[in-house]
Motif scaffolding. Structure first.
Motif, PDB file in Angstrom:
ATOM      1  N   GLU A 149       0.842  -1.188   0.000  1.00 32.59           N
ATOM      2  CA  GLU A 149       0.000   0.000   0.000  1.00 32.59           C
ATOM      3  C   GLU A 149       0.884   1.248   0.000  1.00 32.59           C
ATOM      4  O   GLU A 149       2.053   1.160   0.369  1.00 32.59           O
ATOM      5  N   TYR A 151       0.562   5.007   1.587  1.00 35.14           N
ATOM      6  CA  TYR A 151      -0.312   5.749   2.483  1.00 35.14           C
ATOM      7  C   TYR A 151      -0.650   7.133   1.917  1.00 35.14           C
ATOM      8  O   TYR A 151       0.077   7.687   1.098  1.00 35.14           O
ATOM      9  N   TRP A 152      -1.739   7.695   2.369  1.00 29.92           N
ATOM     10  CA  TRP A 152      -2.211   9.014   1.943  1.00 29.92           C
ATOM     11  C   TRP A 152      -1.126  10.077   2.069  1.00 29.92           C
ATOM     12  O   TRP A 152      -0.453  10.160   3.079  1.00 29.92           O
ATOM     13  N   MET A 188      -6.372   6.092  -5.329  1.00 33.19           N
ATOM     14  CA  MET A 188      -7.554   6.647  -4.663  1.00 33.19           C
ATOM     15  C   MET A 188      -7.279   8.119  -4.375  1.00 33.19           C
ATOM     16  O   MET A 188      -6.167   8.453  -3.926  1.00 33.19           O
ATOM     17  N   LEU A 226      -7.046  13.287   8.184  1.00 35.29           N
ATOM     18  CA  LEU A 226      -7.472  12.517   7.013  1.00 35.29           C
ATOM     19  C   LEU A 226      -8.970  12.243   7.078  1.00 35.29           C
ATOM     20  O   LEU A 226      -9.686  12.408   6.083  1.00 35.29           O
ATOM     21  N   ASN A 257      -4.150   1.198  -1.869  1.00 30.12           N
ATOM     22  CA  ASN A 257      -4.064   0.013  -1.024  1.00 30.12           C
ATOM     23  C   ASN A 257      -3.090  -0.996  -1.618  1.00 30.12           C
ATOM     24  O   ASN A 257      -2.591  -0.812  -2.728  1.00 30.12           O
ATOM     25  N   SER A 258      -2.828  -2.035  -0.855  1.00 31.34           N
ATOM     26  CA  SER A 258      -1.904  -3.074  -1.311  1.00 31.34           C
ATOM     27  C   SER A 258      -2.479  -3.797  -2.527  1.00 31.34           C
ATOM     28  O   SER A 258      -3.643  -3.611  -2.882  1.00 31.34           O
ATOM     29  N   ASN A 259      -1.653  -4.599  -3.154  1.00 31.00           N
ATOM     30  CA  ASN A 259      -2.094  -5.385  -4.302  1.00 31.00           C
ATOM     31  C   ASN A 259      -1.596  -6.813  -4.157  1.00 31.00           C
ATOM     32  O   ASN A 259      -0.475  -7.133  -4.519  1.00 31.00           O
ATOM     33  N   ILE A 260      -2.478  -7.689  -3.606  1.00 33.40           N
ATOM     34  CA  ILE A 260      -2.101  -9.107  -3.440  1.00 33.40           C
ATOM     35  C   ILE A 260      -2.486  -9.911  -4.674  1.00 33.40           C
ATOM     36  O   ILE A 260      -2.237 -11.108  -4.718  1.00 33.40           O
TER      37      ILE A 260
ATOM     38  N   ARG B 148      -4.382  -4.133   7.737  1.00 31.35           N
ATOM     39  CA  ARG B 148      -3.442  -4.885   6.904  1.00 31.35           C
ATOM     40  C   ARG B 148      -4.149  -5.767   5.876  1.00 31.35           C
ATOM     41  O   ARG B 148      -5.265  -6.206   6.090  1.00 31.35           O
ATOM     42  N   GLU B 149      -3.429  -6.050   4.798  1.00 25.88           N
ATOM     43  CA  GLU B 149      -3.948  -7.012   3.826  1.00 25.88           C
ATOM     44  C   GLU B 149      -3.957  -8.395   4.463  1.00 25.88           C
ATOM     45  O   GLU B 149      -3.262  -8.649   5.444  1.00 25.88           O
ATOM     46  N   PHE B 150      -4.762  -9.277   3.887  1.00 25.22           N
ATOM     47  CA  PHE B 150      -4.784 -10.672   4.325  1.00 25.22           C
ATOM     48  C   PHE B 150      -4.546 -11.512   3.078  1.00 25.22           C
ATOM     49  O   PHE B 150      -5.357 -11.508   2.162  1.00 25.22           O
ATOM     50  N   TYR B 151      -3.414 -12.196   3.043  1.00 28.73           N
ATOM     51  CA  TYR B 151      -2.997 -12.864   1.814  1.00 28.73           C
ATOM     52  C   TYR B 151      -3.924 -14.042   1.478  1.00 28.73           C
ATOM     53  O   TYR B 151      -4.591 -14.599   2.343  1.00 28.73           O
ATOM     54  N   TRP B 152      -3.937 -14.407   0.222  1.00 25.54           N
ATOM     55  CA  TRP B 152      -4.762 -15.503  -0.284  1.00 25.54           C
ATOM     56  C   TRP B 152      -4.565 -16.783   0.522  1.00 25.54           C
ATOM     57  O   TRP B 152      -3.433 -17.158   0.813  1.00 25.54           O
ATOM     58  N   ASN B 184     -12.154  -0.230   0.954  1.00 30.03           N
ATOM     59  CA  ASN B 184     -11.785  -0.525   2.350  1.00 30.03           C
ATOM     60  C   ASN B 184     -11.494  -2.007   2.594  1.00 30.03           C
ATOM     61  O   ASN B 184     -11.835  -2.567   3.635  1.00 30.03           O
ATOM     62  N   GLY B 185     -10.815  -2.598   1.641  1.00 32.27           N
ATOM     63  CA  GLY B 185     -10.313  -3.964   1.838  1.00 32.27           C
ATOM     64  C   GLY B 185     -11.385  -5.025   1.852  1.00 32.27           C
ATOM     65  O   GLY B 185     -11.391  -5.911   2.715  1.00 32.27           O
ATOM     66  N   MET B 188     -12.095 -10.642  -1.330  1.00 35.99           N
ATOM     67  CA  MET B 188     -11.934 -11.031  -2.733  1.00 35.99           C
ATOM     68  C   MET B 188     -11.910 -12.556  -2.778  1.00 35.99           C
ATOM     69  O   MET B 188     -11.246 -13.186  -1.956  1.00 35.99           O
ATOM     70  N   GLY B 255      -8.947 -13.627  -0.008  1.00 35.99           N
ATOM     71  CA  GLY B 255      -8.006 -12.734   0.667  1.00 35.99           C
ATOM     72  C   GLY B 255      -8.566 -11.328   0.625  1.00 35.99           C
ATOM     73  O   GLY B 255      -9.669 -11.101   0.119  1.00 35.99           O
ATOM     74  N   SER B 256      -7.804 -10.377   1.171  1.00 36.98           N
ATOM     75  CA  SER B 256      -8.250  -8.984   1.070  1.00 36.98           C
ATOM     76  C   SER B 256      -7.042  -8.073   1.082  1.00 36.98           C
ATOM     77  O   SER B 256      -6.013  -8.384   1.704  1.00 36.98           O
ATOM     78  N   ASN B 257      -7.159  -6.964   0.368  1.00 42.75           N
ATOM     79  CA  ASN B 257      -6.086  -5.975   0.368  1.00 42.75           C
ATOM     80  C   ASN B 257      -6.143  -5.124   1.623  1.00 42.75           C
ATOM     81  O   ASN B 257      -7.083  -5.217   2.415  1.00 42.75           O
ATOM     82  N   SER B 258      -5.121  -4.287   1.797  1.00 37.06           N
ATOM     83  CA  SER B 258      -5.050  -3.415   2.957  1.00 37.06           C
ATOM     84  C   SER B 258      -6.195  -2.408   2.934  1.00 37.06           C
ATOM     85  O   SER B 258      -6.898  -2.269   1.927  1.00 37.06           O
ATOM     86  N   ASN B 259      -6.361  -1.714   4.041  1.00 31.98           N
ATOM     87  CA  ASN B 259      -7.386  -0.673   4.135  1.00 31.98           C
ATOM     88  C   ASN B 259      -6.789   0.568   4.765  1.00 31.98           C
ATOM     89  O   ASN B 259      -6.718   0.677   5.983  1.00 31.98           O
ATOM     90  N   ILE B 260      -6.336   1.517   3.912  1.00 31.36           N
ATOM     91  CA  ILE B 260      -5.774   2.775   4.435  1.00 31.36           C
ATOM     92  C   ILE B 260      -6.864   3.832   4.601  1.00 31.36           C
ATOM     93  O   ILE B 260      -6.586   4.932   5.046  1.00 31.36           O
TER      94      ILE B 260
END
Lengths: 305, 305
Positions: A149, A151-152, A188, A226, A257-260, B148-152, B184-185, B188, B255-260
């Protein structure tokens, strides 16, 4: 309306940041749009939109065919073993994969063509009101799976603090070389946030640019600030096909955000600055950033192809 | 069609994982749907959809009004100073904020009502073909900003390896207590991935559950395997309002990506397991996980309110 300052003195720090104590955000002291509908490709309603939201998004600005050579070049550069140790080449924090290659407007024939596209330059000139040069450029690979990710932050906050860019008269432009899906960490933005300058907490550490290109902890807003901006303007996620173009004002709050997912999110990233807004000494850092990230030598106006 | 094994012996390891050497994924040995259209609330086309994709998504399954008490309870629990040090309360990796509270089906009157909702139970019974009990339940806070993201991963892979759940005959259910936006994550899923078991590399470390609830490095697919599954099935991002419900098959890759963003993504999470599929000894871990995350004591069928 935006307050205008009468005189131009590039040594006055109008936007104090990297502070010891929290200071509230305040309204920007510079215009958002410097040109007019008659002075470039953007229509009046597009200029109004940019004035209000701080960005313009053009899905499919280029066709995939028009960018085929640049997409090939992207893959070619990544294969080259001699790239990784160069100045201006940044790798991912958790792997040795290339994250960004800087200076493509000057050091790469194919990619530099995009940087001098007549319509791109026309929009930058129109938004900034006259001649522009490139403060920096890069190609971002943003590989998937471990894509972190970001950050803003406001880009202007960094360029002001670390590069001595005096005023808000710059615009960033991204050109997508891969699709931006909702799930692969698209840009974003917080619409309207460009109207506020958010002073940030904490002194700039030495060599900060090396870290901040990977993950940024200094030069970012406090969570409550923010939240205020997001409460006001919401969040817009910019998704679109290869060839989509985003112009975003130098002070708009943005992040990703991150990209898994296995889908990379590659783009060419250009920073146009007005030739009347060239950098002085950093306002809030002890040393200048390297030339490849903060162009101090060549402020000749970019000419379209 | 899915191959069926004739006899049931819960000590045979049909799904070897946490291996020293890479082994290719293979087709699951268990059915996906155990019940019939006549045996519960789901129509035949919904069962077919679940069979094919491995999940069912119901935006607005409950109205916001129906969940008002549970949303209040969510906030009340977070305020309580005595929560953080309890067994079954997990905090965020980069802060002391509560991430999850386990066992809500047993220890919280308001939240347990959701766990015994007649339609929820009816669907779980229908998918799993008869009586079900709760393997674990939790409320997830998923605060924003530093989410935080949560990996597959496949949940079944973990429950098989670490809890000794022998077969694929379980289903997870999430009930949203906040909106799931694309930014917001959100969850997926890789549609169709539930048809393949992906053996994972690496021995289970002692006390792995403490880490894996924060970020998971063991029990995850290799990047090339993930890419194959995604190439085949794509990625679906499940966004919707408060009260949306997802049923996802125990072996679907998700899984899910991060949420900043400042928007939390809170939900109630339930794992239903067939009473014919109760846990034995872990198949690939030296010790059992604690009771609050792997229910071994009470396999009495859940009864709807």
């Amino acid at each position: 309306m935006t307050r205008m300052l009468p005189a131009r003195d590039s040594t006055i720090d109008l936007y104090p940041t990297r502070l010891d104590e929290k200071r509230h955000m305040f309204e920007r002291l510079d215009p958002v749009v410097y040109g007019h509908a008659s002075s470039g490709p953007l229509a009046a309603h597009e200029l109004d939109d940019y004035e209000e939201n701080g960005y313009l998004f053009f899905p499919g600005f280029f066709t995939a065919d028009q960018l085929a050579d640049q997409v090939d070049e992207l893959h070619r550069l990544r294969q080259r073993d001699d790239m990784k140790d160069r100045d201006g080449v940044v790798t991912e924090p958790r792997s040795s994969e290339i994250r960004s290659i800087f200076g493509v407007h000057a050091n790469n024939a194919l990619l530099s063509r995009l940087c001098r596209d007549p319509k791109i330059i026309g929009i930058a000139r129109q938004l900034l009101g006259g001649d522009v040069y490139i403060h920096h450029s890069r190609v971002n690979y943003k590989p998937g799976i471990h894509g972190r990710e970001f950050y803003w932050h406001s880009d202007f906050e960094t360029w002001h603090a670390e590069d001595g860019i005096p005023r808000m008269r710059a615009v960033s432009c991204t050109i997508s070389l891969t699709p931006n899906h909702e799930f692969n960490g698209p840009l974003m933005v917080v619409p309207g946030s460009h109207r506020w300058f958010v002073p940030c907490l904490g002194e700039t550490p030495a060599g900060h640019y090396r870290e901040s290109l990977k993950h940024q902890f200094i030069g970012v807003p406090e969570p409550d600030t923010l939240s205020r901006l997001v409460h006001e303007g919401g969040i817009r996620t910019l998704t679109g096909p290869v060839g989509s173009v985003i112009f975003f004002e130098c002070n708009v709050m943005h992040g990703s955000n991150s990209n898994i997912t296995p889908y990379p999110r590659s783009n060419v990233f250009l920073v146009f600055n007005s030739v009347e807004n060239t950098p002085g000494e950093p306002f809030a850092a002890r040393e200048r950033r390297p030339e490849w990230i903060a162009n101090r030598r060549n402020h000749a106006p970019v000419r379209p192809i």
